[in-house]
Design an enzyme around this catalytic site. Sequence first.
Site, PDB file in Angstrom:
ATOM      1  N   HIS A  44     -38.601  -0.159   6.862  1.00 48.91           N
ATOM      2  CA  HIS A  44     -37.935   0.924   6.102  1.00 48.91           C
ATOM      3  C   HIS A  44     -36.681   1.345   7.064  1.00 48.91           C
ATOM      4  O   HIS A  44     -36.906   1.561   8.304  1.00 48.91           O
ATOM      5  CB  HIS A  44     -38.884   1.970   5.546  1.00 48.91           C
ATOM      6  CG  HIS A  44     -38.081   2.814   4.753  1.00 48.91           C
ATOM      7  ND1 HIS A  44     -37.257   3.897   5.145  1.00 48.91           N
ATOM      8  CD2 HIS A  44     -38.311   2.994   3.374  1.00 48.91           C
ATOM      9  CE1 HIS A  44     -36.749   4.572   3.830  1.00 48.91           C
ATOM     10  NE2 HIS A  44     -37.671   3.872   2.798  1.00 48.91           N
ATOM     11  N   ASN A  93     -42.842   5.177  -2.598  1.00 46.43           N
ATOM     12  CA  ASN A  93     -43.049   5.456  -1.259  1.00 46.43           C
ATOM     13  C   ASN A  93     -43.156   7.015  -0.955  1.00 46.43           C
ATOM     14  O   ASN A  93     -42.015   7.773  -1.397  1.00 46.43           O
ATOM     15  CB  ASN A  93     -41.904   4.771  -0.361  1.00 46.43           C
ATOM     16  CG  ASN A  93     -41.877   5.203   0.900  1.00 46.43           C
ATOM     17  OD1 ASN A  93     -42.731   6.151   1.497  1.00 46.43           O
ATOM     18  ND2 ASN A  93     -40.876   4.952   1.715  1.00 46.43           N
ATOM     19  N   TRP A  94     -44.360   7.559  -0.876  1.00 47.61           N
ATOM     20  CA  TRP A  94     -44.431   9.043  -0.603  1.00 47.61           C
ATOM     21  C   TRP A  94     -43.806   9.541   0.777  1.00 47.61           C
ATOM     22  O   TRP A  94     -44.057  10.717   0.965  1.00 47.61           O
ATOM     23  CB  TRP A  94     -45.947   9.592  -0.912  1.00 47.61           C
ATOM     24  CG  TRP A  94     -46.495   9.239  -2.243  1.00 47.61           C
ATOM     25  CD1 TRP A  94     -45.558   8.586  -3.271  1.00 47.61           C
ATOM     26  CD2 TRP A  94     -47.584   9.220  -2.806  1.00 47.61           C
ATOM     27  NE1 TRP A  94     -46.395   8.247  -4.406  1.00 47.61           N
ATOM     28  CE2 TRP A  94     -47.707   8.977  -4.111  1.00 47.61           C
ATOM     29  CE3 TRP A  94     -48.941   9.760  -2.342  1.00 47.61           C
ATOM     30  CZ2 TRP A  94     -48.805   8.780  -5.032  1.00 47.61           C
ATOM     31  CZ3 TRP A  94     -49.828   9.506  -3.075  1.00 47.61           C
ATOM     32  CH2 TRP A  94     -49.847   9.488  -4.475  1.00 47.61           C
ATOM     33  N   LYS A  95     -43.315   8.716   1.504  1.00 45.73           N
ATOM     34  CA  LYS A  95     -43.009   9.164   3.041  1.00 45.73           C
ATOM     35  C   LYS A  95     -43.819  10.182   3.538  1.00 45.73           C
ATOM     36  O   LYS A  95     -44.864  10.043   3.397  1.00 45.73           O
ATOM     37  CB  LYS A  95     -41.427   9.682   2.825  1.00 45.73           C
ATOM     38  CG  LYS A  95     -40.675   8.332   1.898  1.00 45.73           C
ATOM     39  CD  LYS A  95     -39.137   8.857   1.916  1.00 45.73           C
ATOM     40  CE  LYS A  95     -38.314   7.787   1.404  1.00 45.73           C
ATOM     41  NZ  LYS A  95     -36.658   7.886   1.632  1.00 45.73           N
ATOM     42  N   GLY A 149     -31.912   9.003  -0.605  1.00 44.52           N
ATOM     43  CA  GLY A 149     -32.129  10.578  -0.839  1.00 44.52           C
ATOM     44  C   GLY A 149     -30.825  11.220  -1.009  1.00 44.52           C
ATOM     45  O   GLY A 149     -30.691  12.349  -0.493  1.00 44.52           O
ATOM     46  N   GLU A 175     -32.453  -1.523   0.099  1.00 46.38           N
ATOM     47  CA  GLU A 175     -32.155  -0.505   0.179  1.00 46.38           C
ATOM     48  C   GLU A 175     -31.060   0.037   0.993  1.00 46.38           C
ATOM     49  O   GLU A 175     -31.007   0.288   2.115  1.00 46.38           O
ATOM     50  CB  GLU A 175     -33.465   0.613   0.602  1.00 46.38           C
ATOM     51  CG  GLU A 175     -34.923   0.315  -0.209  1.00 46.38           C
ATOM     52  CD  GLU A 175     -35.580   1.310   0.057  1.00 46.38           C
ATOM     53  OE1 GLU A 175     -36.134   2.064  -0.698  1.00 46.38           O
ATOM     54  OE2 GLU A 175     -36.074   1.941   1.135  1.00 46.38           O
ATOM     55  N   GLU A 216     -35.835   4.349   7.444  1.00 50.79           N
ATOM     56  CA  GLU A 216     -35.975   5.585   8.167  1.00 50.79           C
ATOM     57  C   GLU A 216     -36.986   5.169   9.717  1.00 50.79           C
ATOM     58  O   GLU A 216     -36.531   5.625  10.612  1.00 50.79           O
ATOM     59  CB  GLU A 216     -37.006   6.422   7.518  1.00 50.79           C
ATOM     60  CG  GLU A 216     -35.810   7.222   6.404  1.00 50.79           C
ATOM     61  CD  GLU A 216     -36.626   7.514   5.085  1.00 50.79           C
ATOM     62  OE1 GLU A 216     -37.769   7.479   5.143  1.00 50.79           O
ATOM     63  OE2 GLU A 216     -35.933   7.554   4.092  1.00 50.79           O
ATOM     64  N   SER A 231     -32.131   6.429  -4.461  1.00 48.63           N
ATOM     65  CA  SER A 231     -31.934   7.179  -5.594  1.00 48.63           C
ATOM     66  C   SER A 231     -32.324   6.767  -6.905  1.00 48.63           C
ATOM     67  O   SER A 231     -31.672   7.058  -7.902  1.00 48.63           O
ATOM     68  CB  SER A 231     -30.577   8.054  -5.330  1.00 48.63           C
ATOM     69  OG  SER A 231     -30.569   8.503  -4.187  1.00 48.63           O
ATOM     70  N   GLY A 253     -38.440   6.854  -3.750  1.00 44.32           N
ATOM     71  CA  GLY A 253     -38.904   7.856  -2.636  1.00 44.32           C
ATOM     72  C   GLY A 253     -39.113   9.157  -3.467  1.00 44.32           C
ATOM     73  O   GLY A 253     -39.974   9.431  -4.092  1.00 44.32           O
ATOM     74  N   GLY A 254     -38.037   9.889  -3.485  1.00 42.71           N
ATOM     75  CA  GLY A 254     -38.211  11.530  -4.040  1.00 42.71           C
ATOM     76  C   GLY A 254     -38.586  11.529  -5.598  1.00 42.71           C
ATOM     77  O   GLY A 254     -39.430  12.191  -5.685  1.00 42.71           O
TER      78      GLY A 254
HETATM   79  P1  13P Z   1     -35.011   7.990  -2.494  1.00 35.62           P
HETATM   80  O1  13P Z   1     -35.582   7.326  -3.836  1.00 35.62           O
HETATM   81  O2  13P Z   1     -35.618   9.324  -2.189  1.00 35.62           O
HETATM   82  O3  13P Z   1     -33.446   7.816  -2.555  1.00 35.62           O
HETATM   83  O4  13P Z   1     -35.631   6.900  -1.424  1.00 35.62           O
HETATM   84  C1  13P Z   1     -35.850   5.648  -1.578  1.00 35.62           C
HETATM   85  C2  13P Z   1     -36.498   5.045  -0.349  1.00 35.62           C
HETATM   86  O5  13P Z   1     -36.232   5.194   0.764  1.00 35.62           O
HETATM   87  C3  13P Z   1     -37.706   4.312  -0.747  1.00 35.62           C
HETATM   88  O6  13P Z   1     -38.333   3.760   0.239  1.00 35.62           O
END
Ligand code: 13P
Length: 249
Positions: free
Chosen positions: A95, A10-12, A173, A167, A97, A213, A234-235
């Site tokens: 998600h 997920n490149w957000k 994050g 998640e 967020e 993470s 994510g990251g």
């Molecule tokens: P991180 O891997 O940066 O913690 O993010 C997880 C995430 O929200 C994937 O959708």
Amino acid sequence: MARNYFIAGNWKMHKTRGEAASLAKELVAALKDGKHKYLVAPSFTALETVAEIVKGSNILLGAQNCAPEEQGAHTGEVSVLQLKDVGVQTIILGHSERRHIYKEDDALINIKVRLALKHGFDVILCVGELLEEREAGKAEAVCKRQTVEGLKDVAAADISRVTIAYEPVWAIGTGKTATPEDADAIHAYIRKVIGELYGAGAAEKIIIQYGGSVKPDNAAALMAKENIDGALVGGAALKADTFVPIAKF
Ligand code: 13P
């Protein structure tokens, strides 16, 4: 394990088209002999660019959200028809967020889930508790509510197109990962909830990803757990150097 691992990035809200293209090209090359199921979910603006690059590869194209309506006066939204037009196959919904920054509730997420399924997409439905909910002993209850409400009126025939991503919000994050044991316990619980809703066969088959993470050095231990069938990253998904080792754990 009969289930195939499903590793998604997920490149957000990261990457211009050029940056997205570079990463997508690196991933296509690096993962062409990968054994698992793969997906990348770029921002809307980079979808068309990345679609051209992953076409014909073993990497699926995902979107990070969609509007709850097919079309109309919805300033700032992107519809399932537009996502289909650029070649998106899977839509990430619910998600944390979206839930916590943009105040999406279970009812809205459920409308989006049903609309996406109606239009032939696969769905990754994200669930997960806040830190205070975990500390109050409510992690299971929150995940159950988000799963049950998110899948309300989803037909049994469609559940094979749904992946659940667990998640925990406190792990996203933050560098804090749920321990493999803690994550597996919630995954097992979510699988039980799916069993109550759709029967034992569906529960056995459904893919439940872990997100929060995930890094090259913790992926294998998480994936070794009975009920963890993949990752939503994510990251660490923003660079081939960190995503490829996870994807090939
Ligand atoms: P991180 O891997 O940066 O913690 O993010 C997880 C995430 O929200 C994937 O959708």
